[in-house]
Design a protein around this motif. Sequence first.
Motif, PDB file in Angstrom:
ATOM      1  N   SER A 261       0.835  -1.197   0.000  1.00 33.39           N
ATOM      2  CA  SER A 261       0.000   0.000   0.000  1.00 33.39           C
ATOM      3  C   SER A 261       0.875   1.254   0.000  1.00 33.39           C
ATOM      4  O   SER A 261       2.001   1.240   0.479  1.00 33.39           O
ATOM      5  CB  SER A 261      -0.907   0.019   1.236  1.00 33.39           C
ATOM      6  OG  SER A 261      -1.738  -1.128   1.255  1.00 33.39           O
ATOM      7  N   SER A 263       0.457   5.810   0.319  1.00 31.98           N
ATOM      8  CA  SER A 263      -0.463   6.916   0.628  1.00 31.98           C
ATOM      9  C   SER A 263       0.316   8.227   0.606  1.00 31.98           C
ATOM     10  O   SER A 263       1.478   8.279   0.976  1.00 31.98           O
ATOM     11  CB  SER A 263      -1.091   6.732   2.004  1.00 31.98           C
ATOM     12  OG  SER A 263      -1.955   7.814   2.313  1.00 31.98           O
ATOM     13  N   GLU A 507      -3.240  16.099   6.651  1.00 34.70           N
ATOM     14  CA  GLU A 507      -2.665  15.089   7.534  1.00 34.70           C
ATOM     15  C   GLU A 507      -1.305  14.661   7.016  1.00 34.70           C
ATOM     16  O   GLU A 507      -1.080  14.602   5.806  1.00 34.70           O
ATOM     17  CB  GLU A 507      -3.574  13.849   7.613  1.00 34.70           C
ATOM     18  CG  GLU A 507      -4.946  14.108   8.225  1.00 34.70           C
ATOM     19  CD  GLU A 507      -5.824  12.876   8.188  1.00 34.70           C
ATOM     20  OE1 GLU A 507      -5.615  12.050   7.262  1.00 34.70           O
ATOM     21  OE2 GLU A 507      -6.685  12.732   9.061  1.00 34.70           O
ATOM     22  N   ARG A 509       1.731  11.640   6.821  1.00 34.78           N
ATOM     23  CA  ARG A 509       1.762  10.197   6.669  1.00 34.78           C
ATOM     24  C   ARG A 509       3.082   9.642   7.159  1.00 34.78           C
ATOM     25  O   ARG A 509       4.132  10.305   7.061  1.00 34.78           O
ATOM     26  CB  ARG A 509       1.560   9.801   5.198  1.00 34.78           C
ATOM     27  CG  ARG A 509       0.132  10.025   4.676  1.00 34.78           C
ATOM     28  CD  ARG A 509      -0.825   9.013   5.306  1.00 34.78           C
ATOM     29  NE  ARG A 509      -2.188   9.199   4.829  1.00 34.78           N
ATOM     30  CZ  ARG A 509      -3.118   9.878   5.465  1.00 34.78           C
ATOM     31  NH1 ARG A 509      -2.810  10.459   6.632  1.00 34.78           N
ATOM     32  NH2 ARG A 509      -4.321   9.987   4.988  1.00 34.78           N
ATOM     33  N   THR A 513       1.075   4.429   8.580  1.00 34.90           N
ATOM     34  CA  THR A 513      -0.237   4.875   8.082  1.00 34.90           C
ATOM     35  C   THR A 513      -0.263   4.888   6.566  1.00 34.90           C
ATOM     36  O   THR A 513      -1.051   5.611   5.945  1.00 34.90           O
ATOM     37  CB  THR A 513      -0.555   6.280   8.610  1.00 34.90           C
ATOM     38  OG1 THR A 513       0.494   7.190   8.210  1.00 34.90           O
ATOM     39  CG2 THR A 513      -0.677   6.259  10.117  1.00 34.90           C
ATOM     40  N   ASP A 515      -1.352   2.693   4.647  1.00 37.35           N
ATOM     41  CA  ASP A 515      -2.532   2.047   4.081  1.00 37.35           C
ATOM     42  C   ASP A 515      -3.763   2.936   4.134  1.00 37.35           C
ATOM     43  O   ASP A 515      -4.840   2.539   3.696  1.00 37.35           O
ATOM     44  CB  ASP A 515      -2.806   0.744   4.836  1.00 37.35           C
ATOM     45  CG  ASP A 515      -2.927   0.970   6.341  1.00 37.35           C
ATOM     46  OD1 ASP A 515      -2.585   2.092   6.778  1.00 37.35           O
ATOM     47  OD2 ASP A 515      -3.340   0.031   7.047  1.00 37.35           O
ATOM     48  N   LEU A 516      -3.628   4.167   4.633  1.00 32.42           N
ATOM     49  CA  LEU A 516      -4.770   5.081   4.659  1.00 32.42           C
ATOM     50  C   LEU A 516      -4.937   5.754   3.310  1.00 32.42           C
ATOM     51  O   LEU A 516      -4.042   5.755   2.464  1.00 32.42           O
ATOM     52  CB  LEU A 516      -4.572   6.152   5.745  1.00 32.42           C
ATOM     53  CG  LEU A 516      -4.461   5.664   7.189  1.00 32.42           C
ATOM     54  CD1 LEU A 516      -4.261   6.863   8.134  1.00 32.42           C
ATOM     55  CD2 LEU A 516      -5.699   4.869   7.585  1.00 32.42           C
ATOM     56  N   ALA A 517      -6.074   6.352   3.131  1.00 31.77           N
ATOM     57  CA  ALA A 517      -6.326   7.075   1.884  1.00 31.77           C
ATOM     58  C   ALA A 517      -5.461   8.327   1.810  1.00 31.77           C
ATOM     59  O   ALA A 517      -4.993   8.837   2.831  1.00 31.77           O
ATOM     60  CB  ALA A 517      -7.808   7.454   1.797  1.00 31.77           C
ATOM     61  N   ASN A 518      -5.255   8.808   0.601  1.00 26.78           N
ATOM     62  CA  ASN A 518      -4.463  10.021   0.424  1.00 26.78           C
ATOM     63  C   ASN A 518      -5.113  11.185   1.164  1.00 26.78           C
ATOM     64  O   ASN A 518      -6.339  11.349   1.155  1.00 26.78           O
ATOM     65  CB  ASN A 518      -4.347  10.375  -1.066  1.00 26.78           C
ATOM     66  CG  ASN A 518      -3.506   9.359  -1.823  1.00 26.78           C
ATOM     67  OD1 ASN A 518      -2.687   8.661  -1.238  1.00 26.78           O
ATOM     68  ND2 ASN A 518      -3.739   9.265  -3.126  1.00 26.78           N
ATOM     69  N   ALA A 519      -4.256  11.994   1.796  1.00 23.19           N
ATOM     70  CA  ALA A 519      -4.780  13.131   2.546  1.00 23.19           C
ATOM     71  C   ALA A 519      -5.090  14.299   1.611  1.00 23.19           C
ATOM     72  O   ALA A 519      -4.541  14.404   0.506  1.00 23.19           O
ATOM     73  CB  ALA A 519      -3.765  13.563   3.603  1.00 23.19           C
TER      74      ALA A 519
END
Length: 673
Positions: A261, A263, A507, A509, A513, A515-519
């Motif tokens: 992943s 981000s 935010e 990264r 983190t 694997d989180l969606a793009n800020a």
Amino acid sequence: MIKQLLGIRFKQVLKVVCCFCFEYTPDYPGCRIRQKTFGPFVTFLIQGAGRSCSALILIWAAVMIFTGCQTTGAYRVDVDEKALDIIAEKQEQVLGMKKKFSIDRPGDMLRRQLLEHASLPVTGPASLGTDQLSPVDHWPEPGFPEFLKTGNQGFPISDGLLEITLFQALKIGAQNNSDFQTKKEAVFQAALALYLEQDSFRNTLLGQIQSLASSDASKEPSQRGTLTSSKTEGSRQFQNGMTLTTALAIDLATLLTSGGSSSIGIAGDASLSIPLLRGSAKHIVTEPLQQAERNVVYAIMDFERFKKEFAVSVGSRYLTILKQLDAVKNTEEDYRSRIVSARRSSRLADAGRLKEIEVDQSVQNELVARQRWISAREEYKQQMDSFKILLGLPPDADISLDTDELKHLAAILAGKLSSEIAQENEEVAQERNNLPADAPVRLTEPDQGNAGPLELDARKATELALANRLDMQIALGRVFDAQRTVVVAADDLGAELTLLGSASLGERRTITTADLANARLRTDKGVFSALLTLDLPFERTAEAVTYRNSFIELEKAVRAVQDLEDNVKLFVRSRLRDLLEARETLHIQAKAVLVALKRVKSINLFMDAGRAETRDLLEAQDALLSAQLSLTSARVNYRIAELEIQRDMGVLKVTDTGMWQEYSLEKDNNAEK
């Protein structure tokens, strides 16, 4: 597609680099594993390169461009240009004109020419100049400092001997004297300090880039990834005390495990600080900037003042040496005449026409004359060596002065002083001789009837000095500086009320983190805050002491003005007295030389006729020598007093090449009209 191509190409380049550095690449032919400990690290670094290569290439390419486009020499040149612009601006403000200014010294200075031409002893390369130094390790600018050839020195050295005129000495001193150069550098450094203060109120931009490769085997499954972050900060301080700071950060986090992943993080924040009470006024915030500007003005004034003092010092020493050289000439002629007198006394004694004791007197005076001659010669050599040091030249260089300057000086003074004549007016002399012995004696005090053009009225001279002395203007400026210091110290005693505001969007990264969606930067998801802080003035002991001391410093500054004012008046009045005394001495000694010459001639005739004693001749010769020395001394002293009063009145102008432009009261009066 482009991203994949970039990723493949970046992988190949990285394989070559890894093979060169670590001799390890899993599938690259020709490489061998020598340090297996790097194997896992290099493997996951290559595997993750394709996912983040585009960002890495762009980021690091930008880094190399920005860090490589400005060399150390370019930084130096840029700072030089800024400082010279400041100096030119302040010169126009202080002097009413822009002057050519540079602190770079030519490599073909006269000092270096003399050292090399005559092969004079030196301690090493530093004796010749900075361009001759051997560069140390890691020298930032190869070839700098460089040899600058001006080609306009105009001081030919023939057979190792250099003869210089007075005006050449002024030019040489300006080029070679170390104190002259130090004063110029002080102006330049003051301009650099002002440039630094001005930079405090400009936009400031800072950038930082980080690339992180991480492997965490403490968890199951293990986690590996890369993180590339860039952060740009900008700040600006305003003259009303407000400070604005902004920052923008972009992260690219990529996992090399757990599905790979990735981000993008983006975050921006801004903060604003506004003082409302203490430290909020423009004159308080900009005080360091204003003081730096005034320091440049003071440095320029101080340099101009130094040029006048230096030029007068060179001129005075030059004329003093010529006076000593004339003393050498007169003592030499006196010594020759004493030898002749001793020989003649000896012949007369052999003929029975002179006593033996008179012969001894002649021989004794011959020895005294020789001692005077030797002392005058050695004193001349000593003064010449000191003069060379003043000009910034080696004391063992072979230099001579133009002796015609004394003749030129005598001609100038004869034109300036209407009453300097070779002999008295016949009518006045006749009237004096016809007076009976018991007639009343009337003493005539010196007056301004035959005064030179610079023998001004004391009040006029004092007013000129107070209006034109640059050190007086600096002292008055220091009073104003002290007054502003009181104002700043008083402001520090008040309460401090500060409004702080901040805003944060987006935010960041990290690898954890990824694997989180793009800020995204969204104002509706931002964090905003405001803080009002009041610092009550309960404890201001240190500030109160500073405030009280500021008044003491103000009093000192005022006293400094008063003391300088009194000294200026003293100097001017003293120089006027020197001029009057030298003028009167000039007239007296001119007549004394004529009388002494006549006396020596008459006694020689009487000696031949046997009607005079040796003692009479010796006394006449002493009187002649004394009158000759005093006449030359009076001429030199009058000229030096002219230069000194122009310096003390602040009306003597000196160019950057050391040449002076003398003051003319007539031109000054015409300019006022």
